[in-house]
Design a protein around this motif. Structure first.
Motif, PDB file in Angstrom:
ATOM      1  N   GLU A  13      -9.109  17.124 -75.014  1.00 37.61           N
ATOM      2  CA  GLU A  13      -8.852  16.693 -73.649  1.00 37.61           C
ATOM      3  C   GLU A  13     -10.029  17.109 -72.766  1.00 37.61           C
ATOM      4  N   SER A  14     -10.495  16.208 -71.938  1.00 40.45           N
ATOM      5  CA  SER A  14     -11.613  16.519 -71.041  1.00 40.45           C
ATOM      6  C   SER A  14     -11.170  17.539 -69.997  1.00 40.45           C
ATOM      7  N   PHE A  15     -12.096  18.426 -69.625  1.00 47.47           N
ATOM      8  CA  PHE A  15     -11.799  19.401 -68.583  1.00 47.47           C
ATOM      9  C   PHE A  15     -13.049  19.661 -67.765  1.00 47.47           C
ATOM     10  N   TRP A  16     -12.864  20.226 -66.586  1.00 45.33           N
ATOM     11  CA  TRP A  16     -13.950  20.548 -65.678  1.00 45.33           C
ATOM     12  C   TRP A  16     -13.809  21.995 -65.263  1.00 45.33           C
ATOM     13  N   SER A  17     -14.934  22.616 -64.943  1.00 43.49           N
ATOM     14  CA  SER A  17     -14.918  23.987 -64.439  1.00 43.49           C
ATOM     15  C   SER A  17     -16.015  24.136 -63.391  1.00 43.49           C
ATOM     16  N   ILE A  18     -15.870  25.120 -62.548  1.00 44.06           N
ATOM     17  CA  ILE A  18     -16.855  25.388 -61.499  1.00 44.06           C
ATOM     18  C   ILE A  18     -17.417  26.776 -61.744  1.00 44.06           C
ATOM     19  N   HIS A  19     -18.743  26.854 -61.854  1.00 47.57           N
ATOM     20  CA  HIS A  19     -19.420  28.133 -62.067  1.00 47.57           C
ATOM     21  C   HIS A  19     -20.169  28.503 -60.791  1.00 47.57           C
ATOM     22  N   VAL A  20     -19.906  29.685 -60.278  1.00 47.69           N
ATOM     23  CA  VAL A  20     -20.547  30.147 -59.044  1.00 47.69           C
ATOM     24  C   VAL A  20     -21.371  31.387 -59.379  1.00 47.69           C
ATOM     25  N   THR A  21     -22.639  31.359 -58.998  1.00 48.65           N
ATOM     26  CA  THR A  21     -23.525  32.501 -59.227  1.00 48.65           C
ATOM     27  C   THR A  21     -24.280  32.817 -57.943  1.00 48.65           C
ATOM     28  N   HIS A  22     -24.787  34.032 -57.864  1.00 50.13           N
ATOM     29  CA  HIS A  22     -25.588  34.458 -56.724  1.00 50.13           C
ATOM     30  C   HIS A  22     -26.729  35.310 -57.256  1.00 50.13           C
ATOM     31  N   THR A  23     -27.949  35.006 -56.807  1.00 44.53           N
ATOM     32  CA  THR A  23     -29.116  35.781 -57.212  1.00 44.53           C
ATOM     33  C   THR A  23     -29.765  36.353 -55.963  1.00 44.53           C
ATOM     34  N   LYS A  24     -29.965  37.663 -55.977  1.00 42.12           N
ATOM     35  CA  LYS A  24     -30.582  38.361 -54.853  1.00 42.12           C
ATOM     36  C   LYS A  24     -31.980  38.807 -55.264  1.00 42.12           C
ATOM     37  N   ASN A  25     -32.939  38.690 -54.382  1.00 41.80           N
ATOM     38  CA  ASN A  25     -34.332  39.079 -54.642  1.00 41.80           C
ATOM     39  C   ASN A  25     -34.923  38.304 -55.814  1.00 41.80           C
ATOM     40  N   GLU A  26     -34.699  37.002 -55.839  1.00 45.70           N
ATOM     41  CA  GLU A  26     -35.201  36.181 -56.939  1.00 45.70           C
ATOM     42  C   GLU A  26     -36.730  36.206 -56.953  1.00 45.70           C
ATOM     43  N   GLY A  27     -37.294  36.303 -58.143  1.00 43.18           N
ATOM     44  CA  GLY A  27     -38.744  36.324 -58.293  1.00 43.18           C
ATOM     45  C   GLY A  27     -39.348  37.703 -58.149  1.00 43.18           C
ATOM     46  N   THR A  28     -38.539  38.743 -58.021  1.00 40.30           N
ATOM     47  CA  THR A  28     -39.046  40.110 -57.909  1.00 40.30           C
ATOM     48  C   THR A  28     -38.489  40.940 -59.057  1.00 40.30           C
ATOM     49  N   PRO A  29     -39.130  42.075 -59.355  1.00 39.29           N
ATOM     50  CA  PRO A  29     -38.622  42.933 -60.442  1.00 39.29           C
ATOM     51  C   PRO A  29     -37.233  43.501 -60.170  1.00 39.29           C
ATOM     52  N   SER A  30     -36.840  43.612 -58.899  1.00 47.19           N
ATOM     53  CA  SER A  30     -35.520  44.180 -58.575  1.00 47.19           C
ATOM     54  C   SER A  30     -34.467  43.080 -58.429  1.00 47.19           C
ATOM     55  N   ARG A  31     -34.637  41.993 -59.152  1.00 49.33           N
ATOM     56  CA  ARG A  31     -33.721  40.846 -59.074  1.00 49.33           C
ATOM     57  C   ARG A  31     -32.318  41.245 -59.528  1.00 49.33           C
ATOM     58  N   GLN A  32     -31.313  40.813 -58.783  1.00 51.66           N
ATOM     59  CA  GLN A  32     -29.916  41.083 -59.128  1.00 51.66           C
ATOM     60  C   GLN A  32     -29.187  39.761 -59.246  1.00 51.66           C
ATOM     61  N   HIS A  33     -28.425  39.608 -60.316  1.00 47.29           N
ATOM     62  CA  HIS A  33     -27.726  38.352 -60.588  1.00 47.29           C
ATOM     63  C   HIS A  33     -26.231  38.638 -60.752  1.00 47.29           C
ATOM     64  N   SER A  34     -25.395  37.854 -60.081  1.00 46.60           N
ATOM     65  CA  SER A  34     -23.947  38.017 -60.181  1.00 46.60           C
ATOM     66  C   SER A  34     -23.309  36.681 -60.527  1.00 46.60           C
ATOM     67  N   GLU A  35     -22.298  36.744 -61.391  1.00 42.36           N
ATOM     68  CA  GLU A  35     -21.524  35.556 -61.724  1.00 42.36           C
ATOM     69  C   GLU A  35     -20.098  35.791 -61.265  1.00 42.36           C
ATOM     70  N   PHE A  36     -19.482  34.762 -60.716  1.00 44.09           N
ATOM     71  CA  PHE A  36     -18.128  34.869 -60.198  1.00 44.09           C
ATOM     72  C   PHE A  36     -17.192  34.030 -61.060  1.00 44.09           C
ATOM     73  N   ALA A  37     -16.009  34.570 -61.323  1.00 44.57           N
ATOM     74  CA  ALA A  37     -15.045  33.887 -62.182  1.00 44.57           C
ATOM     75  C   ALA A  37     -13.711  33.771 -61.462  1.00 44.57           C
ATOM     76  N   TRP A  38     -12.916  32.834 -61.887  1.00 45.24           N
ATOM     77  CA  TRP A  38     -11.574  32.660 -61.346  1.00 45.24           C
ATOM     78  C   TRP A  38     -10.603  32.542 -62.494  1.00 45.24           C
ATOM     79  N   GLN A  39      -9.329  32.774 -62.233  1.00 48.36           N
ATOM     80  CA  GLN A  39      -8.337  32.890 -63.294  1.00 48.36           C
ATOM     81  C   GLN A  39      -8.090  31.595 -64.048  1.00 48.36           C
TER      82      GLN A  39
END
Length: 85
Positions: A13-39
């Motif tokens: 069965e076909s399904f869809w999902s939404i992926h939400v991410t946030h990247t802080k300080n992209e392109g720098t050595p102190s880059r932080q990446h977060s992924e958000f999930a839902w139930q």
């Protein structure tokens, strides 16, 4: 036998999902990446998925209601016991 017929009668069965991410300080050595999930993880209704996507794109700011942190540990495997052989 029942399990065999379940597997033979399975129709994907076909399904869809939404992926939400946030990247802080992209392109720098102190880059932080977060992924958000839902139930729900997956939506099987395309229209409902599109409505949620449109709402997210309409308002690019979000409110974080809860933060969960847990430590992940990888345990050492148990030693092999040959006593029972």
């Amino acid at each position: 036998v029942d399990r065999y017929w379940e597997r033979e009668g399975f129709e994907p069965e076909s399904f869809w999902s939404i992926h939400v991410t946030h990247t802080k300080n992209e392109g720098t050595p102190s880059r932080q990446h977060s992924e958000f999930a839902w139930q729900r993880v997956r939506l099987f209704d395309h229209h409902a998925a599109y409505v949620l996507y449109a709402l997210v794109m309409e308002t690019p700011t979000a409110l974080v209601r809860e933060v969960r942190k847990r430590e992940k540990r990888k345990w050492r495997p148990l030693p092999l016991s040959t006593v029972e052989l």
